[in-house]
Design a protein around this motif. Structure first.
Motif, PDB file in Angstrom:
ATOM      1  N   UNK A   1      78.781  -2.297 -91.424  1.00 56.18           N
ATOM      2  CA  UNK A   1      78.048  -1.147 -90.909  1.00 56.18           C
ATOM      3  C   UNK A   1      76.704  -1.620 -90.366  1.00 56.18           C
ATOM      4  N   UNK A   2      76.433  -1.425 -89.083  1.00 57.69           N
ATOM      5  CA  UNK A   2      75.181  -1.900 -88.494  1.00 57.69           C
ATOM      6  C   UNK A   2      74.031  -0.923 -88.723  1.00 57.69           C
ATOM      7  N   UNK A   3      72.826  -1.402 -88.501  1.00 55.67           N
ATOM      8  CA  UNK A   3      71.617  -0.623 -88.737  1.00 55.67           C
ATOM      9  C   UNK A   3      71.433   0.453 -87.659  1.00 55.67           C
TER      10      UNK A   3
ATOM     11  N   UNK B   1      74.990  -1.900 -65.162  1.00 60.93           N
ATOM     12  CA  UNK B   1      75.473  -1.435 -66.460  1.00 60.93           C
ATOM     13  C   UNK B   1      74.802  -0.105 -66.768  1.00 60.93           C
ATOM     14  N   UNK B   2      75.470   0.681 -67.605  1.00 56.53           N
ATOM     15  CA  UNK B   2      75.000   2.039 -67.889  1.00 56.53           C
ATOM     16  C   UNK B   2      74.163   2.143 -69.149  1.00 56.53           C
ATOM     17  N   UNK B   3      74.143   1.098 -69.952  1.00 53.46           N
ATOM     18  CA  UNK B   3      73.344   1.102 -71.168  1.00 53.46           C
ATOM     19  C   UNK B   3      73.293  -0.287 -71.757  1.00 53.46           C
ATOM     20  N   UNK B   4      72.222  -0.557 -72.506  1.00 53.58           N
ATOM     21  CA  UNK B   4      72.054  -1.880 -73.106  1.00 53.58           C
ATOM     22  C   UNK B   4      71.399  -1.713 -74.471  1.00 53.58           C
ATOM     23  N   UNK B   5      71.931  -2.431 -75.461  1.00 50.36           N
ATOM     24  CA  UNK B   5      71.337  -2.406 -76.800  1.00 50.36           C
ATOM     25  C   UNK B   5      71.111  -3.839 -77.278  1.00 50.36           C
ATOM     26  N   UNK B   6      70.178  -3.987 -78.221  1.00 52.67           N
ATOM     27  CA  UNK B   6      69.970  -5.272 -78.885  1.00 52.67           C
ATOM     28  C   UNK B   6      69.423  -5.005 -80.278  1.00 52.67           C
ATOM     29  N   UNK B   7      70.025  -5.645 -81.270  1.00 52.41           N
ATOM     30  CA  UNK B   7      69.592  -5.563 -82.660  1.00 52.41           C
ATOM     31  C   UNK B   7      69.023  -6.931 -83.015  1.00 52.41           C
ATOM     32  N   UNK B   8      67.703  -7.025 -83.161  1.00 48.66           N
ATOM     33  CA  UNK B   8      67.034  -8.312 -83.281  1.00 48.66           C
ATOM     34  C   UNK B   8      66.990  -8.857 -84.705  1.00 48.66           C
ATOM     35  N   UNK B   9      67.637  -8.199 -85.624  1.00 49.10           N
ATOM     36  CA  UNK B   9      67.611  -8.667 -87.003  1.00 49.10           C
ATOM     37  C   UNK B   9      68.476  -9.894 -87.237  1.00 49.10           C
ATOM     38  N   UNK B  10      68.117 -10.661 -88.257  1.00 52.88           N
ATOM     39  CA  UNK B  10      68.958 -11.771 -88.704  1.00 52.88           C
ATOM     40  C   UNK B  10      70.122 -11.162 -89.464  1.00 52.88           C
TER      41      UNK B  10
ATOM     42  N   UNK C   1      65.146   4.171 -90.039  1.00 53.57           N
ATOM     43  CA  UNK C   1      66.310   4.558 -90.839  1.00 53.57           C
ATOM     44  C   UNK C   1      65.967   5.609 -91.885  1.00 53.57           C
ATOM     45  N   UNK C   2      66.944   6.411 -92.224  1.00 56.79           N
ATOM     46  CA  UNK C   2      66.762   7.440 -93.239  1.00 56.79           C
ATOM     47  C   UNK C   2      66.710   6.791 -94.626  1.00 56.79           C
ATOM     48  N   UNK C   3      66.235   7.573 -95.593  1.00 63.25           N
ATOM     49  CA  UNK C   3      66.220   7.082 -96.968  1.00 63.25           C
ATOM     50  C   UNK C   3      67.614   6.748 -97.462  1.00 63.25           C
ATOM     51  N   UNK C   4      68.603   7.529 -97.023  1.00 62.40           N
ATOM     52  CA  UNK C   4      69.983   7.261 -97.438  1.00 62.40           C
ATOM     53  C   UNK C   4      70.466   5.929 -96.902  1.00 62.40           C
ATOM     54  N   UNK C   5      70.133   5.622 -95.637  1.00 63.68           N
ATOM     55  CA  UNK C   5      70.567   4.354 -95.070  1.00 63.68           C
ATOM     56  C   UNK C   5      69.899   3.181 -95.781  1.00 63.68           C
ATOM     57  N   UNK C   6      68.621   3.308 -96.076  1.00 59.89           N
ATOM     58  CA  UNK C   6      67.909   2.237 -96.772  1.00 59.89           C
ATOM     59  C   UNK C   6      68.490   2.020 -98.154  1.00 59.89           C
TER      60      UNK C   6
ATOM     61  N   UNK D   1      69.437  -2.084 -98.083  1.00 60.92           N
ATOM     62  CA  UNK D   1      67.999  -2.355 -98.203  1.00 60.92           C
ATOM     63  C   UNK D   1      67.429  -3.181 -97.061  1.00 60.92           C
ATOM     64  N   UNK D   2      68.254  -3.998 -96.393  1.00 61.23           N
ATOM     65  CA  UNK D   2      67.769  -4.818 -95.287  1.00 61.23           C
ATOM     66  C   UNK D   2      67.377  -3.975 -94.071  1.00 61.23           C
ATOM     67  N   UNK D   3      67.754  -2.691 -94.091  1.00 61.96           N
ATOM     68  CA  UNK D   3      67.411  -1.804 -92.968  1.00 61.96           C
ATOM     69  C   UNK D   3      66.003  -1.229 -93.085  1.00 61.96           C
ATOM     70  N   UNK D   4      65.321  -1.474 -94.203  1.00 60.10           N
ATOM     71  CA  UNK D   4      64.079  -0.749 -94.480  1.00 60.10           C
ATOM     72  C   UNK D   4      62.996  -0.965 -93.423  1.00 60.10           C
ATOM     73  N   UNK D   5      62.966  -2.139 -92.787  1.00 68.43           N
ATOM     74  CA  UNK D   5      61.904  -2.402 -91.811  1.00 68.43           C
ATOM     75  C   UNK D   5      62.370  -2.211 -90.365  1.00 68.43           C
ATOM     76  N   UNK D   6      63.575  -1.693 -90.175  1.00 72.61           N
ATOM     77  CA  UNK D   6      64.116  -1.535 -88.824  1.00 72.61           C
ATOM     78  C   UNK D   6      63.416  -0.413 -88.064  1.00 72.61           C
ATOM     79  N   UNK D   7      63.195  -0.652 -86.769  1.00 71.37           N
ATOM     80  CA  UNK D   7      62.642   0.362 -85.874  1.00 71.37           C
ATOM     81  C   UNK D   7      63.405   0.316 -84.555  1.00 71.37           C
TER      82      UNK D   7
END
Length: 296
Positions: free
Chosen positions: A10-12, A98-107, A274-279, A283-289
């Protein structure tokens, strides 16, 4: 792919990203950081039956361990390269828009949990940190070659480490005795260098040092700047770009690029977190923006 298979990876900020991207059939999307494939899987599902995703991933281990996206046939294209090479790689495949682009910069969890990758101080391993193992310089090589002043700059600018000069001095003194080649030795030197009263309460004292070295080894900020500068060349008008960051350096670069580049209109003044539920689940999602912009 079964839903149970997807649930493992499950991704962030997935639902938030999909809400802004709004994948639909017949469109073409880029996932600049394929990783284990969770975001791409969701985009392909939402844009069924004719949406396409071009997935960039320079970590071969992630490609080998991620979701099996072959079930989507020619709707999915793997590009084993950095997203910094976006324009050239898309051009080679005859894709000009392209119609959209995403990038998740986390390790990724894969990188953090593999002993032979050297991304984490939680286990003793070789000090590598390369996301693309074809790159010639490891973290150990970098530590052995740069001057004390260069090392202090790396720690200060890439890790925002206030004790950068003191840590750099300790590291240079330590390498004179023996090369710094393992994560445990690096972490112990940093812990000894920083006075106990300056040890952070919530994170390991070596966290920012590991971050700085990883960024330097992989040229992460240079690659991010290049992606943000070139993406408007292929994004259609009205197309969305969404970038997930995990520390203030990256977030600042994304925010400033969206504000400065006239090709972008930033969506929302504040980043999505991320929401409190996701964190709680991850827990690695806590600093995601997540910051989103529209191509105008």
């Amino acid at each position: 792919m079964a839903q149970d298979d997807y649930a493992i990876h499950v991704p962030v900020l997935l639902e938030e990203l999909l809400e802004w991207l709004q994948p639909v059939p017949g469109k073409v999307y880029v996932d600049g950081t394929l990783g284990l494939g969770g975001h791409t899987w969701a985009i392909l599902e939402r844009s069924s039956p004719t949406g396409r995703v071009i997935g960039f991933e320079w970590d071969v281990d992630a490609v080998d361990s991620g979701c099996d996206l072959s079930v989507y046939g020619d709707r999915f294209t793997l590009v084993q390269a950095s997203y910094a090479d976006l324009i050239g790689e898309l051009g080679q495949r005859g894709i000009s828009a392209v119609d959209g682009l995403i990038a998740d910069l986390g390790v990724s969890s894969l990188q953090l949990d593999r002993m032979d990758r050297g991304f984490s101080f939680r286990m003793d391993s070789v000090l590598d940190m390369r996301m693309d193992r074809r790159r010639p310089v490891t973290a150990a090589t970098l530590l052995a070659q740069v001057s004390e002043e260069q090392l202090a700059d790396i720690l200060y600018y890439y890790g925002e480490e206030r004790q950068a000069r003191r840590i750099a001095r300790y590291l240079v003194e330590a390498r004179r005795e023996e090369p710094i080649t393992t994560t445990a030795r690096l972490a112990s030197i940093v812990a000894a260098a920083v006075p106990r009263k300056y040890h952070p309460a919530k994170i390991h004292v070596a966290t920012k040092v590991f971050q700085a070295l990883r960024i330097a080894v992989n040229g992460e900020l240079e690659n991010l700047n290049r992606l943000l500068e070139t993406a408007p060349q292929v994004l259609v008008r009205g197309g969305k770009i969404g970038i997930i960051t995990f520390h203030s350096l990256e977030d600042r670069i994304v925010k400033q690029a969206f504000q400065r580049n006239p090709a972008y209109r930033m969506v929302g003044r504040r980043p999505i977190e991320p929401s409190g539920q996701e964190i709680q689940r991850n827990p690695r999602a806590r600093s995601a923006k997540l910051r989103v912009a529209e191509r105008i």
